[in-house]
Scaffold this active site. Sequence first.
Site, short mmCIF file in Angstrom:
data_model
loop_
_atom_site.label_atom_id
_atom_site.label_comp_id
_atom_site.label_asym_id
_atom_site.label_seq_id
_atom_site.Cartn_x
_atom_site.Cartn_y
_atom_site.Cartn_z
N ALA A 1 129.81 -40.79 -24.39
CA ALA A 1 130.66 -39.72 -23.88
C ALA A 1 132.11 -40.19 -24.03
O ALA A 1 132.37 -41.40 -24.12
CB ALA A 1 130.33 -39.47 -22.42
N GLY B 1 126.03 -42.06 -23.97
CA GLY B 1 125.63 -40.68 -24.28
C GLY B 1 125.09 -40.53 -25.70
O GLY B 1 124.32 -39.60 -25.97
N GLU C 1 121.55 -41.62 -25.53
CA GLU C 1 120.86 -40.57 -24.78
C GLU C 1 120.65 -39.32 -25.63
O GLU C 1 119.61 -38.67 -25.57
CB GLU C 1 121.66 -40.23 -23.51
CG GLU C 1 121.64 -41.37 -22.50
CD GLU C 1 122.65 -41.19 -21.38
OE1 GLU C 1 123.84 -40.95 -21.67
OE2 GLU C 1 122.25 -41.26 -20.21
N GLU D 1 126.78 -48.20 -19.65
CA GLU D 1 127.46 -47.53 -18.53
C GLU D 1 127.76 -48.43 -17.35
O GLU D 1 128.84 -48.34 -16.75
CB GLU D 1 126.62 -46.33 -18.03
CG GLU D 1 126.66 -45.12 -18.95
CD GLU D 1 125.62 -45.16 -20.05
OE1 GLU D 1 125.04 -46.24 -20.29
OE2 GLU D 1 125.40 -44.12 -20.68
N1 DAK Z 1 135.11 -42.50 -26.01
C1 DAK Z 1 136.34 -42.27 -26.52
N2 DAK Z 1 136.83 -42.91 -27.60
C2 DAK Z 1 136.05 -43.83 -28.17
C3 DAK Z 1 134.77 -44.15 -27.67
C4 DAK Z 1 134.29 -43.42 -26.54
N3 DAK Z 1 133.07 -43.60 -26.04
N4 DAK Z 1 134.25 -45.12 -28.44
C5 DAK Z 1 135.18 -45.40 -29.39
N5 DAK Z 1 136.27 -44.63 -29.22
C6 DAK Z 1 137.49 -44.63 -30.00
C7 DAK Z 1 138.35 -45.85 -29.70
O1 DAK Z 1 139.13 -45.64 -28.54
C8 DAK Z 1 139.19 -45.95 -30.94
O2 DAK Z 1 140.23 -45.00 -30.87
P1 DAK Z 1 141.72 -45.34 -31.38
O3 DAK Z 1 142.16 -46.52 -30.56
O4 DAK Z 1 141.57 -45.69 -32.84
O5 DAK Z 1 142.49 -44.08 -31.12
C9 DAK Z 1 138.22 -45.51 -32.03
O6 DAK Z 1 137.20 -44.77 -31.39
C10 DAK Z 1 137.59 -46.67 -32.77
O7 DAK Z 1 137.00 -47.53 -31.80
P2 DAK Z 1 137.26 -49.11 -31.73
O8 DAK Z 1 138.63 -49.44 -32.25
O9 DAK Z 1 136.94 -49.56 -30.37
O10 DAK Z 1 136.19 -49.63 -32.79
P3 DAK Z 1 135.45 -51.05 -32.78
O11 DAK Z 1 134.72 -51.13 -34.07
O12 DAK Z 1 136.41 -52.16 -32.44
O13 DAK Z 1 134.39 -50.97 -31.60
C11 DAK Z 1 132.64 -49.90 -30.25
C12 DAK Z 1 133.33 -50.05 -31.66
C13 DAK Z 1 131.62 -48.79 -30.35
C14 DAK Z 1 131.93 -51.22 -29.93
C15 DAK Z 1 133.75 -49.61 -29.22
O14 DAK Z 1 134.53 -48.51 -29.68
C16 DAK Z 1 133.18 -49.27 -27.87
O15 DAK Z 1 132.75 -50.16 -27.15
N6 DAK Z 1 133.21 -47.96 -27.55
C17 DAK Z 1 132.77 -47.52 -26.24
C18 DAK Z 1 131.26 -47.54 -26.18
C19 DAK Z 1 130.78 -47.12 -24.83
O16 DAK Z 1 131.00 -47.80 -23.81
N7 DAK Z 1 130.07 -46.01 -24.81
C20 DAK Z 1 129.50 -45.50 -23.60
C21 DAK Z 1 130.48 -44.57 -23.00
S1 DAK Z 1 129.94 -44.10 -21.39
C22 DAK Z 1 127.79 -38.22 -17.29
C23 DAK Z 1 126.88 -38.17 -18.26
C24 DAK Z 1 126.93 -39.05 -19.31
C25 DAK Z 1 127.89 -40.01 -19.38
C26 DAK Z 1 128.84 -40.04 -18.42
C27 DAK Z 1 128.80 -39.15 -17.36
N8 DAK Z 1 127.75 -37.33 -16.18
C28 DAK Z 1 126.42 -36.83 -15.79
C29 DAK Z 1 128.89 -37.05 -15.45
C30 DAK Z 1 127.92 -40.93 -20.47
C31 DAK Z 1 128.69 -42.02 -20.45
C32 DAK Z 1 128.93 -42.80 -21.64
O17 DAK Z 1 128.47 -42.51 -22.73
#
Ligand code: DAK
Length: 261
Positions: free
Chosen positions: A66, A111, A114, A134
């Site tokens: 997400a 997400g 998921e 998460e």
């Molecule tokens: N959201 C927004 N932007 C993201 C992103 C994300 N999840 N993942 C990557 N990006 C963006 C980065 O900010 C970056 O943007 P710029 O800085 O270039 O503008 C660009 O994509 C490239 O990412 P990186 O520079 O970080 O690339 P790397 O190769 O260094 O790293 C990575 C790749 C996938 C390891 C890293 O980007 C990362 O750790 N991303 C986050 C992964 C993550 O934690 N995903 C889980 C998110 S939490 C809910 C229901 C569901 C959810 C929440 C609430 N409710 C019921 C309310 C779900 C939650 C989630 O999914």
Amino acid sequence: MELKNVILEKEDNIAVVTINRPKALNALNSETLKELDLVFTTIENDDDVLAVVLTGAGEKAFVAGADISEMKDMTVLQGRNFGKLGNNVFRKIETLSKPVIAAVNGFALGGGCELSMACDIRIASNKAKFGQPEVGLGITPGFGGTQRLSRLVGMGMAKELVYTAKVIKADEALRIGLVNSIHEPEELLNNAKALAKTIASNAPIAVKLCKEAINRGMQVDIDTALAFESEAFGECFSTEDQTDAMTAFVEKRKLDRFKNK
Ligand code: DAK
């Protein structure tokens, strides 16, 4: 609604849906979730589409979760609405009357993992990575991660993945049964389409009833589940496809095509 973040293409009897925000690693923001909702409603209503492939644009990510930038400052109400929007879309995919294959081409985190689990079948590139990060962000999985993961890989493995927030590679995802097969990145989409076309070549109503019976049966006791199966089996005998296919078999000829009737 103009589609900015999702591409819908049709090829023969299959639809290919591509989440297209490669700069943000295809992270799911509200706009993308709304577009996915629209696209899957369109597919549901399109009788020509018999199977679907869902993938991410670019070489790096299926969906990196997400959208954290959008979630960062959400109020409780906004969080609730965002969760509801996502859960509705994921459930729409899970209960779609046609099978959906996730072609996981890169990161499938939070997400994104998921979303792949809301699909019927997951196949992955050898570059794919899966995880539920998460708890490292101070939240619980919110789009079904605590529920669908344990149903797919068992409770012990699901708890390990969710509690540790660790990211696993494609070969480990294959080993634990999270994905069905692994492919070279450049072959993944074609192999997913080939799988979708094989499914689409079978009797669509029977395939739809199988999906319903398997999905519903997994939620209930075995006797109730077998009752669903009997119901589905019986329903097939109201279709022309069953009559045509069995008649063709008995007459030792090949059936040209199913009518979806
Ligand atoms: N959201 C927004 N932007 C993201 C992103 C994300 N999840 N993942 C990557 N990006 C963006 C980065 O900010 C970056 O943007 P710029 O800085 O270039 O503008 C660009 O994509 C490239 O990412 P990186 O520079 O970080 O690339 P790397 O190769 O260094 O790293 C990575 C790749 C996938 C390891 C890293 O980007 C990362 O750790 N991303 C986050 C992964 C993550 O934690 N995903 C889980 C998110 S939490 C809910 C229901 C569901 C959810 C929440 C609430 N409710 C019921 C309310 C779900 C939650 C989630 O999914």
